[in-house]
Each structure stands twice: as C-alpha cells, then as structure tokens.
Design a protein around this motif. Structure first.
Motif, PDB file in Angstrom:
ATOM      1  N   LEU A 199      11.869 -18.029   1.396  1.00 38.96           N
ATOM      2  CA  LEU A 199      11.032 -17.049   2.082  1.00 38.96           C
ATOM      3  C   LEU A 199       9.747 -17.662   2.648  1.00 38.96           C
ATOM      4  CD1 LEU A 199      13.170 -15.158   0.914  1.00 38.96           C
ATOM      5  CD2 LEU A 199      11.350 -13.577   0.279  1.00 38.96           C
ATOM      6  N   ALA A 200       9.771 -18.981   2.864  1.00 36.41           N
ATOM      7  CA  ALA A 200       8.652 -19.603   3.601  1.00 36.41           C
ATOM      8  C   ALA A 200       8.621 -19.040   5.011  1.00 36.41           C
ATOM      9  CB  ALA A 200       8.819 -21.121   3.624  1.00 36.41           C
ATOM     10  N   VAL A 201       9.811 -18.755   5.560  1.00 35.01           N
ATOM     11  CA  VAL A 201       9.920 -17.982   6.806  1.00 35.01           C
ATOM     12  C   VAL A 201      10.812 -16.792   6.473  1.00 35.01           C
ATOM     13  CG1 VAL A 201      11.817 -19.435   7.700  1.00 35.01           C
ATOM     14  CG2 VAL A 201      10.491 -18.023   9.273  1.00 35.01           C
ATOM     15  N   ARG A 202      10.392 -15.600   6.898  1.00 35.11           N
ATOM     16  CA  ARG A 202      11.074 -14.375   6.444  1.00 35.11           C
ATOM     17  C   ARG A 202      10.762 -13.235   7.411  1.00 35.11           C
ATOM     18  NH1 ARG A 202       7.095 -11.698   5.943  1.00 35.11           N
ATOM     19  NH2 ARG A 202       8.356  -9.852   5.580  1.00 35.11           N
ATOM     20  N   ILE A 245       4.603 -21.173   9.635  1.00 32.92           N
ATOM     21  CA  ILE A 245       3.544 -20.928   8.654  1.00 32.92           C
ATOM     22  C   ILE A 245       4.235 -20.704   7.317  1.00 32.92           C
ATOM     23  CG2 ILE A 245       1.747 -19.302   7.940  1.00 32.92           C
ATOM     24  CD1 ILE A 245       1.296 -18.752  10.951  1.00 32.92           C
ATOM     25  N   ASP A 246       3.854 -21.459   6.310  1.00 29.90           N
ATOM     26  CA  ASP A 246       4.517 -21.373   5.000  1.00 29.90           C
ATOM     27  C   ASP A 246       4.039 -20.109   4.274  1.00 29.90           C
ATOM     28  OD1 ASP A 246       5.561 -21.592   2.498  1.00 29.90           O
ATOM     29  OD2 ASP A 246       4.711 -23.583   2.073  1.00 29.90           O
ATOM     30  N   GLN A 247       4.905 -19.088   4.274  1.00 32.97           N
ATOM     31  CA  GLN A 247       4.495 -17.791   3.724  1.00 32.97           C
ATOM     32  C   GLN A 247       4.496 -17.767   2.205  1.00 32.97           C
ATOM     33  OE1 GLN A 247       5.945 -14.314   5.876  1.00 32.97           O
ATOM     34  NE2 GLN A 247       6.571 -15.645   7.568  1.00 32.97           N
ATOM     35  N   LEU A 260       0.866 -10.635   2.061  1.00 34.67           N
ATOM     36  CA  LEU A 260       0.994 -10.962   3.482  1.00 34.67           C
ATOM     37  C   LEU A 260       0.428  -9.861   4.387  1.00 34.67           C
ATOM     38  CD1 LEU A 260       4.630 -12.436   3.307  1.00 34.67           C
ATOM     39  CD2 LEU A 260       2.446 -13.643   3.038  1.00 34.67           C
ATOM     40  N   THR A 261       0.819  -8.604   4.112  1.00 34.03           N
ATOM     41  CA  THR A 261       0.307  -7.508   4.938  1.00 34.03           C
ATOM     42  C   THR A 261      -1.209  -7.401   4.779  1.00 34.03           C
ATOM     43  OG1 THR A 261       2.405  -6.354   4.826  1.00 34.03           O
ATOM     44  CG2 THR A 261       0.477  -5.013   5.351  1.00 34.03           C
ATOM     45  N   SER A 262      -1.662  -7.516   3.551  1.00 36.90           N
ATOM     46  CA  SER A 262      -3.104  -7.442   3.300  1.00 36.90           C
ATOM     47  C   SER A 262      -3.829  -8.581   4.026  1.00 36.90           C
ATOM     48  CB  SER A 262      -3.343  -7.510   1.796  1.00 36.90           C
ATOM     49  OG  SER A 262      -4.698  -7.387   1.532  1.00 36.90           O
ATOM     50  N   TRP A 263      -3.241  -9.780   4.016  1.00 35.53           N
ATOM     51  CA  TRP A 263      -3.836 -10.940   4.707  1.00 35.53           C
ATOM     52  C   TRP A 263      -3.914 -10.680   6.213  1.00 35.53           C
ATOM     53  CZ3 TRP A 263      -1.573 -14.756   8.055  1.00 35.53           C
ATOM     54  CH2 TRP A 263      -2.349 -15.900   8.247  1.00 35.53           C
TER      55      TRP A 263
END
Ligand code: MRU
Length: 320
Positions: free
Chosen positions: A41-44, A14-16, A189-192
């Motif tokens: 950071l697309a993957v992190r 998944i492209d972050q 990200l966390t909010s999502w």
C-alpha cells in the motif's frame, strides 16, 4: 503533487506507508519493486492503482523486450497484485494491448491512463460539488471514509476532490474523516491532505460514524469506490457499509464518487467480487484475525454515484 508518475525511465511514487511522518519518494525500476509497492500500500487507491498497473506493464515491456514469455508472466503478476479494485487489472490490460507495437507505445498508453485520471479528478470535483450543494443546501457537514484524495488518484482525487471544491466555493461547514482501521488511511492520509489544503477537520473512529449521523452531526456521507458493479453495488474500503446503514437510518444522502474507470459493467453485483483479505498481522499480534479490506454496499443504500461524466441517481432507479 502527483502521487505516481513516470520520471526518467522509472515509476516514482509518494510512499504512503511513511505518511504522515515522512514525505518520501520511491523510485521503482523493476516490476517486482512495483508489485511490492502495490501490495504494501505504498501506492494505493483505485485510480492510482490503475495508473500503477499501466506503468507496471510499461516497465515490463522495456525489461522483457526480447522475451515474450517473461513479459506475459510479468503482466499477469501486475494485473493480479491486488484483486478488488477493478482499475488495477484494467490499467494493466490497456497498456498490455499495445505490446505488439513496442515498449514506447506501451508507455504512451500508460501515460494516457495517467492523464485521463487527472482530467477525471477535475470533472468529478465539479459535478460532485454541484450535486452535494443540491442535496444538502448551503454549507454541509460531510463525513468521508478511507482516503480518496490526490494520494488515491494522481492529483485532486475523487470524493476528497469534491470536499476540496466545496471548500474553495466557501460551501463547506465541516469534515469528519473516518479513521479507517486497520491501516488508518483516513487518520493518516486524508487528515494529511486536508491539512495541506487548509481544510479544518476532525478524525473519528470508524464505529463513531453511524452514531454521529444519528446525533445529527453529519449532513451527507461522501466516499469513493474500488469497483462499481452493473447493478449499482459499491465495493469500497471496509467500514463503508456501516456508514451507508448509518446514513439510511439518519435519512441523509450517501454519495459515491468514482471515475468511469472504476465502473465495471462486466460484474453484475457485489457478490461476484473477490474481497481481498490482508491477513492477521495488520489487525492483531495475539492470534488469528479475519481482515477483509473491503465491503459491499448494496445499491439500495446508495443515493447517487458521481463519475467524471455523469451523476447516476441510484435512489431514482438509475443504474451505472
Ligand atoms: O486498500 P486501499 O487503501 O487501496 O483502499 C482504498 C479505498 O478503498 C478507496 O476508498 C477507494 O480506492 C477509492 S479511492 C479514490
């Protein structure tokens, strides 16, 4: 949702970088594409980076099956794509140890790294939720930093997995997601992830954390780690140390959740860890910036470390 997986001969992530605006899957066919995804950071996130490292070596083993020199160079590039999270080099080395047995054996080991992280997430969620209930009582209000959910692992996550488990148990009164300057892993990200899980939350700027603790609005800080040193020092996203200082001053628990794959017995203390500096462009368009992506929280500010196998009571003198 699997953040990273091996699908039909390629690595899918998944492209972050596109979240929360767009849910986009990237297929990575080459080692170069995988390294670019790690560095952008697309993957992190430490556990996901361990899986990415292992899958990167699996790609390399297929591509360079007849060229051991090119394969060794590719493995080295994967291992060192980012320096701070111990999981990346560890995952790559685990898979690389199977190179003498051929590409399929390398891939099988990489899939084992993935499966172990999935199992570790579930175990941490349970152990961590039990500990938070013990430390904070019935329905705590938690502050978390950066992103430690499924996006940072493969499924579920580390500290955010504990938050999810407390929510499922009906034992969560509130969550504050610290925004995480400069790349906003918390706010984006966390909010999502919390929204997808149906967990009400608020985002706060990083610098608000210690003040909110001082004002009595947080019962515990819970977050992840990129590397846990032998003495209990915790390396995690920049801003973690400020939250630890705030928690100590407010007299509330500071809990770190990370799998055993993040515990680095070979590194004595945080002083030995290379802290990635991600350059000026992420911080300012108007001049030079210093941009450490991580910081070091000394062990004496840590209440407990929860792994997938144990709870280490650092406040009682226990060491990893
Ligand atoms: O730079 P990032 O986004 O890879 O940093 C991630 C973190 O610092 C996380 O808190 C850490 O990896 C723990 S993830 C479960």
């Amino acid at each position: 949702m699997r953040t990273i997986d091996w699908v039909g001969g390629a690595v899918e992530i998944i492209d972050q970088t596109a979240l929360p605006g767009e849910e986009r899957v990237l297929r990575l066919h080459t080692v170069g594409e995988l390294i670019a995804a790690i560095q952008s950071l697309a993957v992190r996130g430490a556990p996901a980076l361990g899986v990415a490292g292992a899958f990167g070596v699996a790609l390399a083993a297929r591509i360079h099956v007849d060229d051991p020199v090119a394969l060794a160079v590719a493995v080295q590039k994967v291992e060192t794509a980012r320096p701070t999270a111990v999981n990346l080099a560890r995952g790559a080395r685990r898979a690389a140890a199977l190179i003498p047995h051929g590409p399929e054996a390398v891939l099988a080991e990489a899939c084992a790294v993935r499966d172990e992280e999935i199992a570790a997430s579930d175990a941490m969620a349970r152990l961590g939720a039990d500990l938070v209930a013990e430390l904070c009582g019935a329905r705590p209000r938690l502050l978390t930093h950066c992103n430690t959910g499924a996006l940072a692992a493969v499924t579920v996550g580390t500290a955010l997995g504990v938050v999810g488990e407390l929510h499922r148990r009906g034992r969560l009164a509130g969550v504050i997601a610290s925004e995480t300057r400069p790349l906003l892993q918390g706010a984006r990200l966390t909010s999502w992830e919390l929204t997808r899980w149906g967990i009400e939350h608020r985002v706060a700027v990083d610098s608000a954390g210690p003040f909110l603790m001082a004002r009595g609005e947080v019962d515990a800080v819970i977050l992840g780690a990129d590397r846990i040193c032998a003495n209990g020092d915790v390396i995690n996203k920049i801003g973690t140390y400020s939250h630890a200082l705030g928690a100590r001053r407010a007299g509330i628990p500071f809990v770190v959740v990370a799998p055993e794959s993040t515990v680095d017995h070979d590194t004595v203390s945080g002083a030995q860890v290379e802290i990635e500096d991600r350059g000026s462009a992420e911080v300012t368009a108007w001049g030079e910036a210093v941009n450490p992506a991580f910081d070091i929280t000394p062990f004496d500010l840590v209440t407990a470390i929860v792994t997938d196998r144990r709870v280490i009571r650092v406040d009682r003198g226990e060491k990893p």
